[in-house]
Design a protein around this motif. Structure first.
Motif, PDB file in Angstrom:
ATOM      1  N   ALA A 318      21.600 -32.463  51.225  1.00 35.49           N
ATOM      2  CA  ALA A 318      20.093 -33.307  51.397  1.00 35.49           C
ATOM      3  C   ALA A 318      19.361 -32.396  50.974  1.00 35.49           C
ATOM      4  CB  ALA A 318      19.100 -34.906  51.428  1.00 35.49           C
ATOM      5  N   GLY A 319      18.539 -31.794  50.186  1.00 42.57           N
ATOM      6  CA  GLY A 319      17.654 -30.389  50.532  1.00 42.57           C
ATOM      7  C   GLY A 319      18.146 -28.764  50.095  1.00 42.57           C
ATOM      8  N   SER A 320      19.350 -29.162  49.272  1.00 45.89           N
ATOM      9  CA  SER A 320      20.175 -27.624  49.139  1.00 45.89           C
ATOM     10  C   SER A 320      19.784 -27.667  46.966  1.00 45.89           C
ATOM     11  CB  SER A 320      21.235 -28.666  48.989  1.00 45.89           C
ATOM     12  OG  SER A 320      22.014 -29.130  48.630  1.00 45.89           O
ATOM     13  N   GLY A 624       8.474 -18.485  36.312  1.00 46.49           N
ATOM     14  CA  GLY A 624       9.569 -19.247  36.903  1.00 46.49           C
ATOM     15  C   GLY A 624      10.002 -19.873  37.531  1.00 46.49           C
ATOM     16  N   ARG A 625      10.235 -21.117  38.376  1.00 49.97           N
ATOM     17  CA  ARG A 625       9.798 -22.106  39.856  1.00 49.97           C
ATOM     18  C   ARG A 625      11.388 -22.038  40.257  1.00 49.97           C
ATOM     19  NH1 ARG A 625       9.434 -24.360  34.044  1.00 49.97           N
ATOM     20  NH2 ARG A 625      10.429 -25.856  35.200  1.00 49.97           N
ATOM     21  N   HIS A 626      10.314 -22.892  41.896  1.00 51.36           N
ATOM     22  CA  HIS A 626      11.816 -22.698  42.301  1.00 51.36           C
ATOM     23  C   HIS A 626      11.945 -24.311  41.897  1.00 51.36           C
ATOM     24  CE1 HIS A 626      13.957 -23.107  45.971  1.00 51.36           C
ATOM     25  NE2 HIS A 626      14.335 -22.451  46.498  1.00 51.36           N
ATOM     26  N   PRO A 627      13.752 -24.294  42.010  1.00 47.59           N
ATOM     27  CA  PRO A 627      14.177 -25.877  41.808  1.00 47.59           C
ATOM     28  C   PRO A 627      13.837 -27.033  42.497  1.00 47.59           C
ATOM     29  CG  PRO A 627      16.340 -24.281  41.645  1.00 47.59           C
ATOM     30  CD  PRO A 627      15.101 -23.763  41.445  1.00 47.59           C
ATOM     31  N   VAL A 628      13.958 -26.140  43.899  1.00 47.28           N
ATOM     32  CA  VAL A 628      14.262 -27.303  45.054  1.00 47.28           C
ATOM     33  C   VAL A 628      12.628 -27.699  45.113  1.00 47.28           C
ATOM     34  CG1 VAL A 628      14.706 -27.868  47.478  1.00 47.28           C
ATOM     35  CG2 VAL A 628      16.375 -26.775  45.667  1.00 47.28           C
ATOM     36  N   VAL A 629      11.938 -26.272  45.377  1.00 49.76           N
ATOM     37  CA  VAL A 629      10.605 -27.193  45.867  1.00 49.76           C
ATOM     38  C   VAL A 629       9.119 -27.596  44.816  1.00 49.76           C
ATOM     39  CG1 VAL A 629       8.445 -25.799  46.740  1.00 49.76           C
ATOM     40  CG2 VAL A 629      10.687 -24.584  47.185  1.00 49.76           C
ATOM     41  N   VAL A 638       2.456 -33.184  43.394  1.00 51.59           N
ATOM     42  CA  VAL A 638       1.524 -31.922  43.073  1.00 51.59           C
ATOM     43  C   VAL A 638       2.801 -31.589  42.197  1.00 51.59           C
ATOM     44  CG1 VAL A 638       1.468 -29.699  44.390  1.00 51.59           C
ATOM     45  CG2 VAL A 638       0.777 -32.779  45.899  1.00 51.59           C
ATOM     46  N   PRO A 639       1.641 -30.462  41.090  1.00 53.44           N
ATOM     47  CA  PRO A 639       2.824 -29.448  40.680  1.00 53.44           C
ATOM     48  C   PRO A 639       2.721 -28.076  41.235  1.00 53.44           C
ATOM     49  CG  PRO A 639      -0.771 -29.386  40.239  1.00 53.44           C
ATOM     50  CD  PRO A 639       0.361 -30.563  41.032  1.00 53.44           C
ATOM     51  N   PHE A 640       3.849 -27.370  40.592  1.00 52.87           N
ATOM     52  CA  PHE A 640       4.383 -25.730  41.126  1.00 52.87           C
ATOM     53  C   PHE A 640       3.674 -24.720  39.718  1.00 52.87           C
ATOM     54  CE2 PHE A 640       7.045 -22.866  41.107  1.00 52.87           C
ATOM     55  CZ  PHE A 640       7.683 -22.549  42.699  1.00 52.87           C
ATOM     56  N   ILE A 641       3.227 -23.479  40.762  1.00 46.79           N
ATOM     57  CA  ILE A 641       2.811 -22.883  40.719  1.00 46.79           C
ATOM     58  C   ILE A 641       3.516 -21.942  39.762  1.00 46.79           C
ATOM     59  CG2 ILE A 641       1.188 -20.797  40.483  1.00 46.79           C
ATOM     60  CD1 ILE A 641       0.011 -23.735  40.320  1.00 46.79           C
ATOM     61  N   ALA A 642       3.935 -21.844  38.584  1.00 50.77           N
ATOM     62  CA  ALA A 642       5.165 -20.913  38.373  1.00 50.77           C
ATOM     63  C   ALA A 642       4.650 -18.998  38.207  1.00 50.77           C
ATOM     64  CB  ALA A 642       5.451 -21.218  36.735  1.00 50.77           C
ATOM     65  N   ASN A 643       5.252 -18.336  38.162  1.00 51.28           N
ATOM     66  CA  ASN A 643       5.279 -17.103  37.993  1.00 51.28           C
ATOM     67  C   ASN A 643       6.478 -16.206  36.935  1.00 51.28           C
ATOM     68  OD1 ASN A 643       2.857 -16.476  39.853  1.00 51.28           O
ATOM     69  ND2 ASN A 643       4.272 -18.257  41.492  1.00 51.28           N
TER      70      ASN A 643
END
Length: 906
Positions: A318-320, A624-629, A638-643
């Motif tokens: 879990a978390g991977s 780009g986004r970190h899939p797990v985070v 909470v939204p993820f800030i893409a870069n």
């Protein structure tokens, strides 16, 4: 098992009673047999079958007792010493085996190989013959309860040969006997650890000469897999090739592919070990296939751990990344997804084939949904056929194959009417459409709705399938009705309404009555009809001639019925094994469809995009986004800030030097770009608006480190070892992720190392790289080297508090905001205030005399540290007046008057 009373150890010849303790100078026949069998299996715990228990003696008993938490007792004496003993019930053996295997033990299972009645014919003191029927090791288990459904269970054999005077070439053979998967590969010494990490084996077979190699000894000691050393005997290429030919019944291996001598030797070693552990059983293995060198993205063990591809740093699934993207609905699909994630491709055409398949199902929701509904009904076909081939299968495995074949037929029909199938889905469809499924119809007709776990229990053949079996079952049913009628007649004749006809394995069928009635049955006129058998507390038991005759009929019918069922079972198994190659191919096709449909579902739900993957040196990611985070933040709303990220180059890769605050998101940014490469090259869509990835041959990540105290390595030493591996192995096609190189030592030492490492990456490796650092001096390198640019994580300050925006922008950070992060972490106020003072003086000193490095010269160190609370801030009258206002309760005129008052206060 809480006490020894939970079971009774028993030798079935001459009786169920435990034998009397032997004299000190003698060995009982049973113990002599045990010692002989144990001597032949010295490296395994011996499960010695005695009645309904597997028992262990001597040191084995002590080890098992401690490992399993069961009672250690004793049984007689041997050479004047008590014999330690413990045991586990046969019916729960799998549970105990799982725990022992998980602790790294090997178990030799010793069964009774003859009927106790046959042993008695040789003499009253003869011991039932026993022999080891299999060796259970971590890499050779097949039982469903001992395996993880979504994880392959690889046995990995390694061999090597000289490539040059200074170089070795290693051959690897990975075999999963629970599915029949058999793959060979070859690598050099630098790629050995990465190749082993790709397979993530449960057990590794290593020849003594490799196991004892000083350069590799530490590796075998550190790996989580169970290590089994092998002697050199019988491991040469010629004998290994003969073993392969014999196993698969071929005159040449050419039809399987072109294998190197090292690969053939490794494959022969694997087969030798499988034959040794499975004794007389022969798993149905697929012919070996070859993974060509460089066909998979090389990812070493440290990088896999840092990126948490299949396990987190704490060892949890879990978390991977795997847990985040796994939307498969079949065990075979889950294993294939893990395999593809562990070994992403490096050939653009093969990657595009996988992408085309995913794209087809992304654009056809109806087809995808129908396929996934069918897949959910598909059981683990590969492991069921493997258990049947080894003689360990039961009726439920037959049902598993039946249901799997029905699912295969439905999937084939769905794909047959789908237009314009891409290459990968078309190949899977052709396999399924060419599969014989008439055997599934026969299984459906033969198997009952409710199935026992073990075939020996009988009752698994459907009523009406076999007329002879039906007749015997009817006889059994008639016998039971006759027993009920007989009980009623006896009760009437004796006048005992509580008379019961019962059965046990000791005396068979008997009549049981209360003791006062029993006393009467010993007299006329009943004594000739009822024969006394046992007197119990408050009851007496009798037999009659009618019951004896009936028991004989029932026993005969039951035995004959079971023989018919077992014969039908064997017939069905042989029919399936004749089709085992086709069934294995169907299982693989089902897994391919499952992985493709799951990745399409993932892409649709999470708004992922298809990346462009080619042979260039491009690396351009937008949004780009970190899939797990991102998944974790989404659960919290909470939204993820893409870069964005761009490391593209024509002849060499670009290096992005990233500075910014702690907690700003540098590590997340580094990892997300590495994960996008892994996802893209495994054939998946990626979490980004756009992505263009030039093939990466090796992926390196050094993000964070820990002490390796067992080997005497500090955090800094671990960091340097991993950095050295990167600088020595990275090529122009590699992607390198480095975080905080040099921070584990003195400032100037670390700065110098980081500086030199960047120059080496730029000039020698010429690779694409992301380099995060707090050494702001390094940002000057962007002015001297054309393929280096600076980026930073944006922050802002509000009311003396730092706000992390997690946005990557061009430029360099002027500071790291370490003090703000320290305050967020709960560092005492006086410490933070003192640190501010020290930082101010250090920065001032550095501006005035940059080369002065002796802190003793700085006047601030003459000021003693005072653990005093921070000064109380002065009142802010304007803020207090503003806080006192309630805009919702004010009229427009009142609000305007309040605004003028506030302006006057300013």
């Amino acid at each position: 098992m809480s006490s020894q009373a939970a079971y009774q150890s028993s030798e079935t010849a001459p009786s169920n009673a435990a034998p009397a303790p032997a004299q000190d100078s003698r060995v009982t026949p049973m113990m002599a047999q045990y010692i002989e069998i144990k001597a032949a299996n010295p490296d395994s715990l011996l499960f010695y079958r005695m009645g309904d228990f597997y028992e262990l003696f001597f040191e084995d008993a002590e080890i098992a007792s401690q490992s399993l938490g069961i009672v250690l007792t004793k049984r007689g004496k041997h050479q004047g010493q008590d014999i330690p003993m413990c045991g586990v019930p046969v019916e729960r053996a799998d549970d105990y085996l799982q725990r022992l295997i998980g602790l790294g033990h090997r178990v030799a299972v010793c069964e009774q190989t003859e009927d106790p009645a046959e042993a008695k014919k040789r003499g009253s003191k003869s011991v039932v013959r026993r022999d080891v029927v299999r060796l259970v090791t971590p890499g050779t288990i097949t039982e469903e309860r001992l395996l993880e459904p979504g994880r392959a269970n690889y046995l990995l054999a390694i061999a090597r040969r000289r490539a040059s005077d200074t170089q070795w070439c290693y051959g690897l053979a990975a075999v999963d006997i629970s599915t029949g998967h058999f793959v060979l590969s070859e690598t050099d010494g630098t790629g050995l650890s990465a190749e082993i990490a790709r397979f993530e084996p449960r057990e590794i077979l290593v020849p003594d000469v490799i196991h004892d190699d000083p350069d590799l000894r530490s590796f075998w000691q550190e790996t989580r897999a169970s290590i089994t050393p092998l002697s050199r005997e019988g491991l040469d290429p010629a004998s290994a090739e003969r073993r392969l030919k014999d196993y698969f019944g071929v005159a040449t291996l050419d039809s399987f592919g072109a294998f190197s001598p090292a690969e053939i030797t490794a494959a022969g070693s694997a087969l030798f070990y499988i034959e040794k552990t499975q004794i007389d059983s022969r798993p149905a293995l697929n012919p070996p296939s070859r993974d060509t060198s460089g066909a998979a993205l090389a990812i070493d063990a440290a990088t896999r751990a840092n990126l948490e591809l299949t396990r987190t740093l704490s060892g949890e699934r879990a978390g991977s990344l795997l847990a985040t993207i796994d939307c498969t609905v079949t065990p075979g699909g889950a294993r294939l997804l893990a395999e593809r994630l562990a070994g992403p491709l490096t050939h653009p055409d093969r990657i595009r084939d996988r992408q085309d398949a995913v794209t087809t199902l992304v654009g056809n929701n109806d087809l995808r949904d129908r396929l996934r509904r069918i897949l959910k009904r598909s059981p683990d076909l590969a492991r069921a056929i493997s258990r049947l081939s080894l003689g360990r299968g039961g009726p439920r495995d037959l049902a598993c194959v039946r249901d799997g074949l029905f699912a295969a037929r439905e999937l084939g029909l769905e794909l047959a009417i789908a237009p314009d199938l891409p290459k990968e889905l078309l190949a899977a469809a052709q396999v399924l459409q060419g599969l014989r499924t008439d055997v599934a119809d026969r299984l459906a007709a033969a198997l009952a709705d409710e199935l026992p776990l073990l075939k020996r229990d009988g009752g698994f053949v459907r009523q009406g399938f076999d007329s002879n079996l039906d007749e015997l079952r009817e006889l059994q049913q008639d016998s039971r009705r006759f027993i009920a009628a007989l009980q009623a007649r006896y009760a009437t004749e004796t006048g005992c309404r509580t008379l019961r006809v019962k059965h046990n394995h000791m005396i068979g069928y008997f009549v049981e009555v209360p003791q006062n009635v029993g006393e009467d049955l010993l007299k006329e006129p009943w004594k000739d009809t009822f024969v006394h058998r046992q007197t119990m507390a408050g009851a007496m038991r009798f037999s009659t001639m009618e019951l004896g005759e009936l028991e004989s009929k029932i026993a005969s019918a039951a035995d004959r019925a079971l023989k018919i069922e077992l014969a039908l079972f064997d017939e069905m198994v042989q029919t399936l094994l004749a089709l085992s190659a086709d069934v294995a191919a169907a299982a693989e096709a089902i897994a391919v469809i499952d992985v493709t449909a799951s990745l399409a579902d993932l892409a649709m739900r999470l708004d992922w995009t298809r990346p462009v993957v080619d042979a260039s040196l491009a690396f351009a990611v937008k949004g780009g986004r970190h899939p797990v985070v991102e998944a974790a933040l989404k659960r919290d709303g909470v939204p993820f800030i893409a870069n964005d990220s761009n490391l593209s180059g024509k002849d060499a890769g670009h290096i992005l030097l990233i500075t910014g605050p702690n907690m700003g998101g540098k590590s997340t940014y580094l990892r997300q770009n590495a994960l996008i490469v892994v996802l893209a090259q495994m054939g998946s869509y990626v979490p980004a608006r756009e992505a263009h990835i030039g093939i990466v041959d090796r992926l390196f990540s050094r993000v964070g480190a820990a002490d390796d105290l067992a080997r005497g390595r500090s955090t800094f030493m671990v960091e340097m070892v991993e950095t050295a591996a990167i600088l020595n192995q990275a090529t122009a096609r590699s992607l390198v992720i480095l975080d905080e190189i040099g921070r584990g030592t003195a400032t100037f030492d670390g700065l110098s190392i980081a500086w030199a490492a960047i120059e080496h990456l730029h000039e020698a490796n010429r690779c694409r790289a992301l380099f995060a650092t707090h050494f702001h001096e390094l940002t000057a390198l962007a002015e001297r080297m054309k393929r280096i640019s600076n980026a930073t994580l944006k922050v802002t300050e509000w009311n003396s508090e730092v706000v992390f925006l997690h946005e990557v922008v061009p430029g360099a950070a002027d500071r790291s905001y370490g003090l703000q992060v320290a305050r967020l972490a709960g560092l005492p106020g006086p410490v933070v205030e003192r640190a501010k003072t020290i930082l101010s003086e250090l920065e001032k000193s550095d501006r005035e005399a940059p080369k002065r490095a002796l802190v003793d010269d700085l006047p601030l160190f003459a000021v003693p540290f005072r653990a005093e609370p921070a000064a109380t801030p002065q009142r802010d009258a304007l803020r207090e007046a503003l806080d006192a206002l309630d805009p919702d309760a004010m009229t427009p005129r009142e609000a305007l008057d309040a605004l003028y008052r506030l302006k006057a206060q300013r």
